[in-house]
Scaffold this active site. Structure first.
Site, PDB file in Angstrom:
ATOM      1  N   SER A  50      -1.732  60.501 -28.589  1.00 15.84           N
ATOM      2  CA  SER A  50      -0.835  59.608 -29.311  1.00 15.84           C
ATOM      3  C   SER A  50       0.579  59.605 -28.729  1.00 15.84           C
ATOM      4  CB  SER A  50      -0.768  59.995 -30.795  1.00 15.84           C
ATOM      5  OG  SER A  50      -2.019  59.806 -31.422  1.00 15.84           O
ATOM      6  N   GLY A 228      -4.251  57.435 -31.888  1.00 13.62           N
ATOM      7  CA  GLY A 228      -3.993  56.896 -30.557  1.00 13.62           C
ATOM      8  C   GLY A 228      -2.565  56.388 -30.451  1.00 13.62           C
ATOM      9  N   GLY A 230       0.663  53.579 -29.127  1.00 13.62           N
ATOM     10  CA  GLY A 230       0.974  52.159 -28.994  1.00 13.62           C
ATOM     11  C   GLY A 230       1.079  51.394 -30.296  1.00 13.62           C
ATOM     12  N   CYS A 256      -4.201  57.996 -38.450  1.00 10.63           N
ATOM     13  CA  CYS A 256      -3.080  57.577 -37.612  1.00 10.63           C
ATOM     14  C   CYS A 256      -3.252  56.122 -37.138  1.00 10.63           C
ATOM     15  CB  CYS A 256      -2.919  58.552 -36.453  1.00 10.63           C
ATOM     16  SG  CYS A 256      -1.374  58.410 -35.544  1.00 10.63           S
ATOM     17  N   GLN A 260      -3.878  52.524 -39.247  1.00 11.48           N
ATOM     18  CA  GLN A 260      -3.114  51.289 -39.113  1.00 11.48           C
ATOM     19  C   GLN A 260      -4.018  50.102 -38.797  1.00 11.48           C
ATOM     20  OE1 GLN A 260      -0.409  52.464 -36.031  1.00 11.48           O
ATOM     21  NE2 GLN A 260       0.680  53.918 -37.327  1.00 11.48           N
ATOM     22  N   ASN A 298       2.523  62.259 -36.299  1.00 13.14           N
ATOM     23  CA  ASN A 298       2.961  61.749 -35.004  1.00 13.14           C
ATOM     24  C   ASN A 298       2.738  60.248 -34.967  1.00 13.14           C
ATOM     25  OD1 ASN A 298       3.476  61.090 -32.363  1.00 13.14           O
ATOM     26  ND2 ASN A 298       1.615  62.031 -31.545  1.00 13.14           N
ATOM     27  N   GLY A 300       4.965  56.190 -34.718  1.00 15.26           N
ATOM     28  CA  GLY A 300       6.173  55.386 -34.649  1.00 15.26           C
ATOM     29  C   GLY A 300       6.015  54.038 -35.318  1.00 15.26           C
ATOM     30  N   PHE A 301       4.817  53.762 -35.844  1.00 13.62           N
ATOM     31  CA  PHE A 301       4.544  52.538 -36.602  1.00 13.62           C
ATOM     32  C   PHE A 301       4.014  52.942 -37.968  1.00 13.62           C
ATOM     33  CE2 PHE A 301       4.442  51.304 -32.217  1.00 13.62           C
ATOM     34  CZ  PHE A 301       4.959  50.018 -32.178  1.00 13.62           C
ATOM     35  N   HIS A 342      -2.095  63.657 -39.681  1.00 20.80           N
ATOM     36  CA  HIS A 342      -3.185  64.302 -38.946  1.00 20.80           C
ATOM     37  C   HIS A 342      -3.780  65.464 -39.743  1.00 20.80           C
ATOM     38  CE1 HIS A 342      -2.964  62.369 -34.934  1.00 20.80           C
ATOM     39  NE2 HIS A 342      -1.742  62.066 -35.356  1.00 20.80           N
ATOM     40  N   GLU A 344      -6.463  67.047 -39.198  1.00 18.06           N
ATOM     41  CA  GLU A 344      -7.053  68.077 -38.324  1.00 18.06           C
ATOM     42  C   GLU A 344      -6.036  69.145 -37.974  1.00 18.06           C
ATOM     43  OE1 GLU A 344      -4.834  65.623 -35.507  1.00 18.06           O
ATOM     44  OE2 GLU A 344      -6.102  65.161 -37.246  1.00 18.06           O
TER      45      GLU A 344
END
Length: 372
Positions: A50, A228, A230, A256, A260, A298, A300-301, A342, A344
């Site tokens: 990610s 992941g 982007g 994550c 989304q 983690n 950013g969106f 996350h 995990e």
């Protein structure tokens, strides 16, 4: 390339300059700058897919002090574009370590800069927001670095999962396991696979471009949508596939980026955050149980809260306590749920591992209905 001066430069997109010492591989690297507030687990962070395309600022003072281990990786490569830290240690003192972080970065060609006032840098990023940056330990020309930095695309609108996801399907776990889970790989962390395998699941991991028909031909009992890098909004093919998956009548769990994309497949919207959430100490409230969780994050969106709360088929299950952003949701009419963080937890606390138990429980319940 040899750096005889041992100097390095960090240049931000707005022209701000931080000077420091060269660490890792001698060279130049670019990416979106971000910071992680975790106190430990740096190798798991560096190998998290990610982080692809991002320069990471470590807020903890010492990096490299416990070396690296072959057993503490979340993928087969370092995925950060570069590292900014206060103290970078060539020495390590841990029997389980297999090499130093310096040797590790040199082998993976990861450029780093140390002896930076990371507290000042993080405060600056918090005020100004995420932006692109460049680190160089080979070129001290600010004008040349500025020119190079202008060519770096914005993270907004950037599809990066194809850079880190598997190109071929593969299996994970024991074939004799009771449950079959199809994993759609957008940049999956290895510990997600481990957490499922530990819960009596046999996994088939599919590339992000796999079709719904290809996935269903394996006859899975449930679906995992992985993390992941982007911008999720540009992944139109994957959004369409996930819409088919969520309508298939089988349990789905998204993490994550998978969370989304699942939200986008339901008609919700996402947006780029000013700074994002990165660290293994982020507080989340489970709205349905009232219990708090310290989580590893983690991203950013984020999925927009208003869109979720106004959808009659969506229940917001988790919220981030620092800024009240959406951290989890579920569909009301099917066994489909997802979280932004996350569970995990590699690195991070294990407060949220129960979500894997809930997912497997949904699979068992679904299979019992089919048999009945």
């Amino acid at each position: 390339m040899e750096n005889t001066s041992n100097k390095a430069i960090l240049l931000l997109e707005d022209g701000t300059i931080f000077e420091g010492k060269a660490a890792g591989f001698i060279g130049t690297t670019t990416g979106e700058i971000c910071f992680n507030t975790g106190m430990t687990g740096y190798q798991e962070i560096f190998t998290d897919p990610s982080y692809y395309g991002q320069i990471l600022v470590a807020t903890t003072s010492h990096i490299g002090n416990y070396g690296v281990s072959d057993k503490e990786v979340e993928s087969d490569q370092v995925n950060i574009s570069g590292l900014v830290c206060k103290k970078f240690s060539d020495m390590y003192s841990r029997a389980a370590a297999t090499s130093s972080l310096q040797e590790y970065f040199e082998s993976q060609k990861i450029v780093a800069i140390s002896d930076v006032d990371t507290r000042a840098l993080v405060r600056y990023i918090r005020d100004k927001g995420a932006m692109n940056a460049i680190i160089s330990s080979e070129n001290m020309s600010i004008e040349e670095l500025k020119s190079q930095l202008k060519e770096v695309p914005s993270m907004e609108g950037l599809e990066l999962s194809s850079k880190v996801c598997t190109k071929d399907t593969y299996y994970y776990g024991e074939e004799s396991a009771s449950n079959k889970v199809a994993v759609l790989d957008f940049g999956v962390k290895k510990n997600i696979l481990r957490c499922l395998a530990e819960r009596d699941c046999y996994l088939k991991v599919f590339p992000m471009d796999a079709t719904f028909e290809e996935i269903m031909s394996w006859n899975p009992d449930g679906f995992m949508l992985s993390n992941g890098p982007g911008d999720p909004s540009v992944m139109t093919k994957q959004i369409a596939t996930v819409k088919q998956i969520s309508a298939a009548g089988l349990p789905v769990f998204g993490i994550c980026l998978g969370h989304q994309i699942l939200a986008l497949s339901a008609g919700l919207t996402t947006s780029k955050m000013f700074n994002g959430h990165r660290g293994c100490n982020h507080p989340v409230i489970n709205v349905e149980t009232g219990k708090g969780e310290i989580t590893s994050q983690n991203h950013g969106f984020v999925v927009n809260m208003d869109a979720a709360e106004n959808d009659s088929n969506i229940t917001v299950t988790h919220k981030h306590l620092n800024d009240n952003t959406l951290a989890g949701l579920r569909f009301n009419d099917r066994a489909v749920f997802s979280v932004q963080y996350h569970p995990e937890a590699s690195p991070g606390p294990h407060d949220s591992r129960y979500l894997f138990d809930n997912f497997v429980a949904n699979i068992v319940k679904s299979k019992s209905k089919i048999i009945a």
